[in-house]
Each structure stands twice: as structure tokens, then as C-alpha cells.
Write a protein that holds these residues in place. Sequence first.
Motif, short mmCIF file in Angstrom:
data_model
loop_
_atom_site.label_atom_id
_atom_site.label_comp_id
_atom_site.label_asym_id
_atom_site.label_seq_id
_atom_site.Cartn_x
_atom_site.Cartn_y
_atom_site.Cartn_z
N ARG A 193 0.89 -1.30 0.11
CA ARG A 193 0.01 -0.04 0.12
C ARG A 193 0.80 1.22 0.06
N LYS A 194 1.89 1.09 0.90
CA LYS A 194 2.53 2.61 1.19
C LYS A 194 3.92 2.65 0.11
N GLN A 195 4.32 1.59 -0.19
CA GLN A 195 5.48 1.90 -1.20
C GLN A 195 6.83 2.32 -0.79
N PRO A 196 7.05 2.08 0.32
CA PRO A 196 8.30 2.97 0.91
C PRO A 196 9.52 2.59 0.30
N LYS A 197 10.53 3.62 0.24
CA LYS A 197 11.82 3.46 -0.70
C LYS A 197 12.57 2.28 -0.15
N ALA A 198 12.61 2.10 1.30
CA ALA A 198 13.32 0.54 1.84
C ALA A 198 12.96 0.26 2.88
N ILE A 199 12.98 -1.12 2.96
CA ILE A 199 12.58 -1.84 4.27
C ILE A 199 13.67 -2.24 4.90
N LEU A 200 13.56 -2.68 6.24
CA LEU A 200 14.57 -3.19 7.21
C LEU A 200 13.95 -4.12 8.10
N LEU A 201 14.04 -5.38 7.90
CA LEU A 201 13.53 -6.33 8.56
C LEU A 201 14.48 -7.11 9.39
N GLU A 202 14.00 -7.60 10.74
CA GLU A 202 14.69 -8.44 11.77
C GLU A 202 14.05 -9.60 12.26
N ASN A 203 14.85 -10.60 12.10
CA ASN A 203 14.02 -11.90 12.80
C ASN A 203 15.20 -12.77 13.31
N VAL A 204 14.73 -13.95 14.16
CA VAL A 204 15.48 -14.81 14.68
C VAL A 204 16.43 -15.69 13.71
N LYS A 205 17.50 -16.00 14.10
CA LYS A 205 18.37 -16.80 13.31
C LYS A 205 17.66 -17.91 12.43
N GLY A 206 16.80 -18.56 13.64
CA GLY A 206 16.32 -19.69 13.02
C GLY A 206 15.23 -19.47 11.76
N LEU A 207 15.02 -18.27 11.54
CA LEU A 207 14.16 -17.96 10.12
C LEU A 207 14.92 -18.68 9.11
N VAL A 208 16.13 -18.76 9.08
CA VAL A 208 17.03 -19.25 7.92
C VAL A 208 16.44 -20.86 7.46
N ASN A 209 16.37 -21.53 8.66
CA ASN A 209 16.13 -22.64 8.43
C ASN A 209 14.58 -23.21 8.65
N HIS A 210 13.82 -22.10 9.10
CA HIS A 210 12.46 -22.64 9.51
C HIS A 210 11.60 -23.07 8.38
N ASP A 211 10.92 -24.33 8.94
CA ASP A 211 10.12 -25.10 7.75
C ASP A 211 10.95 -25.54 6.69
N LYS A 212 12.13 -25.89 7.13
CA LYS A 212 13.04 -26.31 6.00
C LYS A 212 13.33 -25.50 4.90
N GLY A 213 13.43 -24.22 5.21
CA GLY A 213 13.66 -22.95 4.44
C GLY A 213 12.61 -22.52 3.81
N LYS A 214 11.53 -23.12 3.95
CA LYS A 214 10.25 -22.64 3.07
C LYS A 214 9.50 -21.20 3.62
N THR A 215 9.67 -21.07 4.80
CA THR A 215 9.07 -19.73 5.41
C THR A 215 10.02 -18.48 4.89
N LEU A 216 11.39 -18.76 4.82
CA LEU A 216 12.32 -17.60 4.33
C LEU A 216 12.04 -17.55 2.88
N ALA A 217 11.92 -18.43 2.27
CA ALA A 217 11.76 -18.70 0.69
C ALA A 217 10.39 -17.90 0.28
N THR A 218 9.49 -18.17 1.00
CA THR A 218 8.02 -17.26 0.70
C THR A 218 8.16 -15.76 0.94
N ILE A 219 9.09 -15.55 2.10
CA ILE A 219 9.21 -14.12 2.23
C ILE A 219 9.96 -13.34 1.26
N LEU A 220 11.00 -14.00 0.87
CA LEU A 220 11.90 -13.06 -0.37
C LEU A 220 11.14 -13.38 -1.62
#
Length: 417
Positions: A193-220
Motif C-alpha cells: 500500500r505505502k511503497q516505502p523507499k526501503a525496508i529493514l526487517l529483523e528476525n531470529v536466526k532460526g528463520l533461515v531454516n524455519h520449516d526447511k527453508g520454506k518460510t524464508l523462501a516465501t518471504i523473499l
Amino acid sequence: MNVNSKKYNKVLSYPAPIQLKDMSLHEQAIVTHYLHNKNTPEAAPFIDAVQKILCKYKIETPVDTDTLQENPLQTSLFIEHNVPFPTPPSPRFTFIDLFAGIGGFRIAMQNLGGRCVFSSEWDKDAQKTYKANFGDVPFGDITTEEVKQFIPDNFDILCAGFPCQAFSIAGKRGGFEDTRGTLFFDVAEIIRRKQPKAILLENVKGLVNHDKGKTLATILNVLRNDLGYFVPDPKVLNAKDFGVPQNRERVFIVGFHPDLNISEFDYPKPLGIKVSFKDVKETPPVPTKYYLSTQYLSTLKKHKERHARKGNGFGYEIISDDGIANAVVCGGMGRERNLVYDPDITDFTPQTNIKGEVNREGIRKMTPREWARLQGFPDAFRIPVSDSAAYKQFGNSVAIPVVQAVGKEILKVLKYA
């Protein structure tokens, strides 16, 4: 940016005193956000709601003014200069603070010259701490349209430390619609909706392998393909590499609007500064209440011995003055894995209802102020809540120096640095 206050600030005068504490938290969020955004276009979403609130409290005399110097709303409800972390006097960019916690992102971005135009945090204790330090009350549940409607347009950077959740993507392409019902969906919807110039997201290290990597792959996939942002590969950064003595690894995700035609971004490199717990340790004497009882210490030792016999490394840990703290976390063994030696105790009289006596070995928990320092919070940061709430808040926070280092690189790319 200063604009005509007649257009953006329909100030109301009133005869009767009223305090923020007399309003609901949602009303406090509206009023304080309005005041923080006064004289700017970002005040626009709050104007009508502020008028309704003041009329509700029978404050019904609207006036237009070119100056807010004698604005009764400003002087009676909210004195901005009384908070320890006010908005920078000449901000260079704007940002919003989602899943704001107690304001770790905000301090980092204000240190870089940013002005926060919107914040959201549902936990009431965290809202209390946020207000004590920044002057405005965060809005509540960001998943509701009632809250989303107050997000201003045209801010520069979206900041969010959103919780990690699994997506139901079995047999699906793992796109925007597949994230519905998760908190990331609300972040993505706000970006759309807002189309910001940049985004900065932070999460636990476990996001990398969460649900065998599917969670991060979906986010990206959502950020890159559905929303069109340039998103370099996420990076795991450790707080101990950025000036605080805490072994805290978190994953960072950065993105840039497609219209900016940005195709390169470098995450910050470790600072190479040697740090240890003694750099943040409180000056003695530390209150007796932080020292463990003999019975509790005995329980911890037996617990560790049992796991050691099984070949496990679980159990309490004592951090030496020359050591690096384990990650401060609000659950599990968060406090017990960050015990310290502090023999400078003189009063062994229990200050709480403990079983047994205060231990004579000088073993204590870290204090909330020490946890604050481990996360990079300045000593001016106010802690207006109980110790238990404070441990939870600092354990859930971001490490300010790491966020600030990433934010600095974002500003370089945006040419705001």
C-alpha cells in the motif's frame, strides 16, 4: 518538512484540563502521534480522529492557527522535551516502527537522523515503556484496519522485527496470498500500500531454516516477485561484532523500491572492537534481590549435573567479567545462562520471599539495566515497569548497534548519508 499548519493542523482549544491517562490507549496513540507529526503532511491521518476525541471529552471549540506555540493540546497533554529520546531537530528521513517493542529500532534510526511517523506494538507493558522514552503511545494490533488507516503516506523506510511464523504453502507457489493469517502478511500488505523507499526487517536466526527453508523462501518471493523490491540475500549478524558483549545472532532482510533501480547492497562488516561483560556491568553494590538463594542455586547445580551425565550442555552458566554474554532471551534459561559473579555484596538480608538464604558465593542474575546495556540501550533509557516485564522487553528487543549499522548502509544507498 514544514507545511501550512492551517491545512494539516486543525488545532482545538478547550477550557477543561484533560490528561492522557484519562483516554484509552488507542486514543492516546492518536493524540500523541498527531503531536509528533505536527506541521508535517504526516499529521493528516490523525486530524479528524483528534477532533472526535476532543469533542468526546467535551472540548468542542475548533480554531485554526499558524503557530502551535500556545497550543493547549501540546502544553497540557504532551511535553515532548521531557522524554529522553525526542525526535531529532532536523530529521533527514522518515520511518515507521512496526512490532516496535520498546523502541530499539527507533533509537537506532533516530541516531541516524530519522523521524518516526508511526509506531505499532500490541503489548501494553511495552507501550508503557515506549511512551516513557519517546513520548508517543504505539498503536495496538497492526493486523486491524482500524490501526492500518493511521499509517501516513510517503515515509522513507519501513522497520519491523516481525515474529517468525510458518506459512501454509504445501502445493502452492509460496506467494503473497499464501502468507494470509500471518504477521508477515500484514507487513507485506503495508509495503504494497505505502511503497516505502526501503525496508529493514529483523528476525531470529532460526528463520533461515524455519520449516526447511520454506518460510524464508516465501518471504523473499513475496518481497522480490510480488512486490518487486530489490532484496539482496539476507544476512545473519552477531551483536558481539558491533560493540556490545552479547552473542546474539539475528537475520536481517533489506529491500529497496523498484523505482530506485538499486541493484547492490553491502551489509556492514564487524567493527573489530573488543568487548566483554565488564564493559556493561553495574557498579556495586547491586541490590540483594538479584542474588540467588542457596536453595535455587543448589537446584540449578543439580539440574546441570543431570544433563552433564547425559552428555548435554544444558544448564546455568556464569559469565566472567572478561567473557561475552549469551543471548538475552525472555524464555527458557534466559537469565540462568547469564549469571555473573559479584562478590561485593554486604547485605545478605533477603529482599524477596526466597527459599533458603542468599548465597555466599556472590552469584547473581544480571540486572535489567545490564540487559539493556547488552542490547545497546543508553543509560538514559527509562525502565518504568517491573523487573520481570523489563527482562521480557529487553529479551525481545533488537540489538541497537546492529540495527544502526545496517540502517547506516541503507542510507548510503538511498544517498541520505
